[in-house]
Design a protein around this motif. Sequence first.
Motif: not given
Length: 427
Positions: A243-250, A255-256
Motif C-alpha cells: 500500500a505504498s501510496s501511504e509512505f510515498f512522500k515528496d 521506509l521508516r
Amino acid sequence: RIEDIIAREILDSRGSPTVEVEVFLVDGTRARAAVPSGASTGSKEAVELRDGDAHRYGGKGVEKVIRNIEEIIAPDLQDLDVREQKAIDDTLIGLDGTENKSRLGANALLGVSMACARAAADYSDLPLYAYLGGPGATRLPVPCFNVLNGGVHAHWQGADFQECMLVPYGAGNFREALRWGAEIYHALQSVLLGKHLSVGIGDEGGFAPMVSSNHESYDLLLDAIRKAGFEPGRDAGIAIDPASSEFFKDGTYQLRTEKRAISSAEMVAYYEEIVRNYPVVLLEDGLAENDWESWKLLNERLGGVIELVGDDIFCTNPKIIARAMEDNIANATLIKLNQIGTVTETITATRLAQYHGWGAFVSHRSGETTDDFIADLTVALDTGHLKSGAPARGERVAKYNQLLRIEEELGTAASFAGKHAFCRPIR
Ligand code: PGA
Ligand code: ZN
C-alpha cells in the motif's frame, strides 16, 4: 418486483458506523447487504458519504446516507424487476448524477445494489454465486491470508508494508487451503512468541509485530510455513501489498523501519531483490497511485514473472483500468465493490481485466462486516484468488466459511484454482 427498501446504520469491524440495506419484494422475499469501508483508500474511489457531524461517531455517522436510500432511492426503484441488475444500477447512477457518486454516496448505491442482487438470487431460487455467475461458476479461489499487518492497519510501529499474505496454492481444494492457512497462522504465532515479538493483531486479523525491516516479515512467514510442516514455494507462497501510496512522500518512498527514503527506481530494485529471494507470487500497489510513470518500469522488470496488481491506483474503475492497459503499467487489478459503487460496474471491471489476460483479485476492506457477498462474487466471476484477511476475526472468516459452504454445495462439480490462480505461472 421491489416493494420497499430500508436502511440502517450498523457498526463495522473497527467500531465505525456503516450502511446496511434491506430489500423487500412483493412476493415476500427479503434480502440484506452491508457496505465495507477502507482505511488506505485511493483518491479516485467513489465517495463514501459521512455525516460530518462531530457529535455523532466523530463525524462518521451515515444517517444522511440512510435518508438518501429511504427517501430518494427507494421510491424510484419501487416496482422494478429486481433481476434487472443493470437497469437498477443505471437508475442508481442516474439518481446520483455525479461522476464519483458523491451526491447520494457510493455507500448508499452499493448497499442497495448488493441487496438487490441477493434478493434476485433468492427470488430465482439460486445461490448468489450461481445467480451472478451462471452454471459455469464452479471454481473456488485460492485464499490469500493477510497474516502480518503493518502500515495504517497496524496502528503501531510495525512494518511499513501494509500486508504480508500467505498463499497456500499447493492445497488440493479450498477446504484444505483454509486448514493450511489456519495451521500456518497458528505456527506463525508461536514463531513470534519464540522471538518475543508481539502477537497483537491488526485490522485484518494478522499479527502486527515490530519488525526491523520489511523483509523480516517474509522470514517470519517462511519459518511458520516450515514449522507447520509445509514447504515454502512448493506448497505456499507470499503475496505482498505494501500500500505504498501511504509512505510515498515528496517523491520518495519513506521506509521508516529501515530509516531511509528511496526513489521509485530504487523501490523497483528493492522488489526485484525480494522476488529473487522469496517465493513471491503477487505484488499489489508496489508503487504509489500518483507515481504512474514509474509503474511502467515496475511492470517491465517484474510483470513477466509475478502478478502486479493495482489497487489505489485503479480503484476498480473500468476507465482507469483501460488506460492502464494502454500504458502497459500492470497485469492485474484489485476488485473492491465499494471503490466503484455498484455490482454491475464491479462485474464490468472484472470482465475487462479477464478479457485482456489480466488478473482480477477480489478483496475485502480493512473495515468489514460479516456480510459474505464477496465470497460468492469471487466464484461467480471465476477470479481464482481473493483476499479476506487472516484466518481469524469473525468478519474475515465469514467469507472463508461461505466459500467452504459453496465448495460443499458444488460437490464433485467444484474445482480449485490452486497454482493457476494468478495471471503469471508460479515460478
Ligand atoms: P483498505 O486496505 O481496505 O484499508 O483500503 C485494503 C488494501 O489496501 O488492499
Ligand atoms: Zn491494497
